[in-house]
Design a protein around this motif. Structure first.
Motif, PDB file in Angstrom:
ATOM      1  N   ALA A 106      37.572  36.767  41.883  1.00 14.93           N
ATOM      2  CA  ALA A 106      37.462  36.505  43.321  1.00 14.93           C
ATOM      3  C   ALA A 106      37.578  37.773  44.165  1.00 14.93           C
ATOM      4  O   ALA A 106      36.742  38.024  45.052  1.00 14.93           O
ATOM      5  CB  ALA A 106      38.514  35.489  43.751  1.00 14.93           C
ATOM      6  N   ALA A 107      38.591  38.583  43.926  1.00 15.46           N
ATOM      7  CA  ALA A 107      38.806  39.779  44.747  1.00 15.46           C
ATOM      8  C   ALA A 107      37.662  40.764  44.591  1.00 15.46           C
ATOM      9  O   ALA A 107      37.150  41.319  45.586  1.00 15.46           O
ATOM     10  CB  ALA A 107      40.137  40.435  44.383  1.00 15.46           C
ATOM     11  N   ASP A 108      37.225  41.001  43.349  1.00 17.94           N
ATOM     12  CA  ASP A 108      36.121  41.935  43.123  1.00 17.94           C
ATOM     13  C   ASP A 108      34.827  41.422  43.744  1.00 17.94           C
ATOM     14  O   ASP A 108      34.040  42.212  44.283  1.00 17.94           O
ATOM     15  CB  ASP A 108      35.924  42.150  41.616  1.00 17.94           C
ATOM     16  N   PHE A 109      34.615  40.108  43.686  1.00 21.31           N
ATOM     17  CA  PHE A 109      33.403  39.555  44.282  1.00 21.31           C
ATOM     18  C   PHE A 109      33.377  39.800  45.782  1.00 21.31           C
ATOM     19  O   PHE A 109      32.354  40.252  46.331  1.00 21.31           O
ATOM     20  CB  PHE A 109      33.295  38.060  43.990  1.00 21.31           C
ATOM     21  N   MET A 110      34.461  39.512  46.455  1.00 23.33           N
ATOM     22  CA  MET A 110      34.490  39.710  47.911  1.00 23.33           C
ATOM     23  C   MET A 110      34.305  41.177  48.270  1.00 23.33           C
ATOM     24  O   MET A 110      33.619  41.508  49.250  1.00 23.33           O
ATOM     25  CB  MET A 110      35.798  39.164  48.486  1.00 23.33           C
TER      26      MET A 110
END
Length: 296
Positions: free
Chosen positions: A52-56
């Motif tokens: 999630a964090a890397d995607f955002m």
């Protein structure tokens, strides 16, 4: 179709989650944007909790600019995880701690919303719920959808929820949400629901597939309140079939999906069209048709 500005390039939207291949959200969103003649593409993107964090963080590189994004629909397991990544949150999300919609403004900043609450409320109204002053909503289960049901109960004019659960400890979060929305709350064991089912104004079942089958066998032969069972595959469930056999109304997870999607579409398109120029009743029918539903 009421466009407020000429859109020179394709805008982007998607549904995020894992697993995501089964999602029907692209069907209804694409049908609407084609009808409105809006250059919005809508994809499925597999994003796990760990990603999630890397995607955002990757959005500017993935899309060239976040200004070309209109929004994301968010499903499990990301509804909690994306909250800290929002620039701002709606008041509802601040109280719930859970989102299902990310909207990008003209500068590419993000705001988190929760339209699951609207989906629950509108699905129950379609099933015959009448606005009430007071009374209770029965909620089967205590996961993320149960917290949205708590907020829907507040929106619907009810003053209490009863959480029927298999494990009382898991009901702590939904109970705390009820308190934040000013609702009285009771926590009871799942088997207690059977005899108490006629006493509520509305029922929302958020349990996994087949988890409520045992309840279906023992429902009282009496008029029952509108039921929303958030499952849509397999459908109809044993509980839904038994509920209908009493002559009482049932809404499915597909109904909830439709109505929360309509509210998402309003948020996604607000900077591209004048909402007053969109016939949202017609839009709802077009999205319903894309899902295989027929709405009057």
């Amino acid at each position: 179709m009421g466009q407020s500005a000429t859109v020179a390039e394709t805008m982007h939207a998607a549904v995020l989650g894992s697993p995501i291949a089964h999602s029907k959200s692209p069907d209804m969103h694409r049908a609407l944007y084609e009808h409105l003649d809006l250059p919005i593409d809508y994809d499925r993107i597999e994003v796990t909790l760990d990603q999630a964090a890397d995607f955002m963080a990757s959005l500017p590189q993935r899309y060239g600019s976040t200004q070309r994004l209109v929004g994301f629909s968010v499903t499990m397991p990301l509804k909690n995880a994306l909250v800290p990544h929002m620039t701002t949150l709606s008041e509802r999300v601040e109280r719930l701690g859970v989102l299902n919609t990310v909207v990008f403004d003209e500068s590419g900043q993000t705001r988190g919303y929760n339209t699951d609450v609207d989906g629950i409320r509108l699905a129950l109204m379609q099933a015959g719920y009448q606005p009430s002053r007071g009374g209770t909503m029965a909620i089967l289960g205590a996961g993320g959808t149960a917290t949205a049901a708590v907020a829907a109960a507040a929106d619907m004019g009810l003053d209490a929820v009863v959480l029927y659960v298999r494990n009382a400890q898991r009901a702590a979060e939904a109970s705390a949400v009820a308190t934040r929305f000013g609702l009285a709350v009771e926590i009871k064991s799942l088997p207690e629901f059977v005899q108490e089912s006629p006493t509520h104004q509305a029922v929302v079942a958020t349990l996994p597939a087949h988890a409520a089958d045992s309840l279906a066998e023992h429902l009282p032969h009496a008029p029952l309140p509108p039921l929303l069972e958030v499952i849509y595959d397999p459908w109809p469930t044993a509980l839904a079939q038994a509920w209908r056999a009493t002559g009482s109304a049932v809404a499915s997870g597909m109904d909830m999906l439709l109505y929360q999607g309509v509210e998402q579409a309003k948020l996604f398109t607000h900077r591209l069209v004048d909402p007053e120029c969109v016939d949202w009743q017609d839009a709802t029918q077009r999205m319903a048709k894309a899902l295989g539903l027929v709405k009057q």
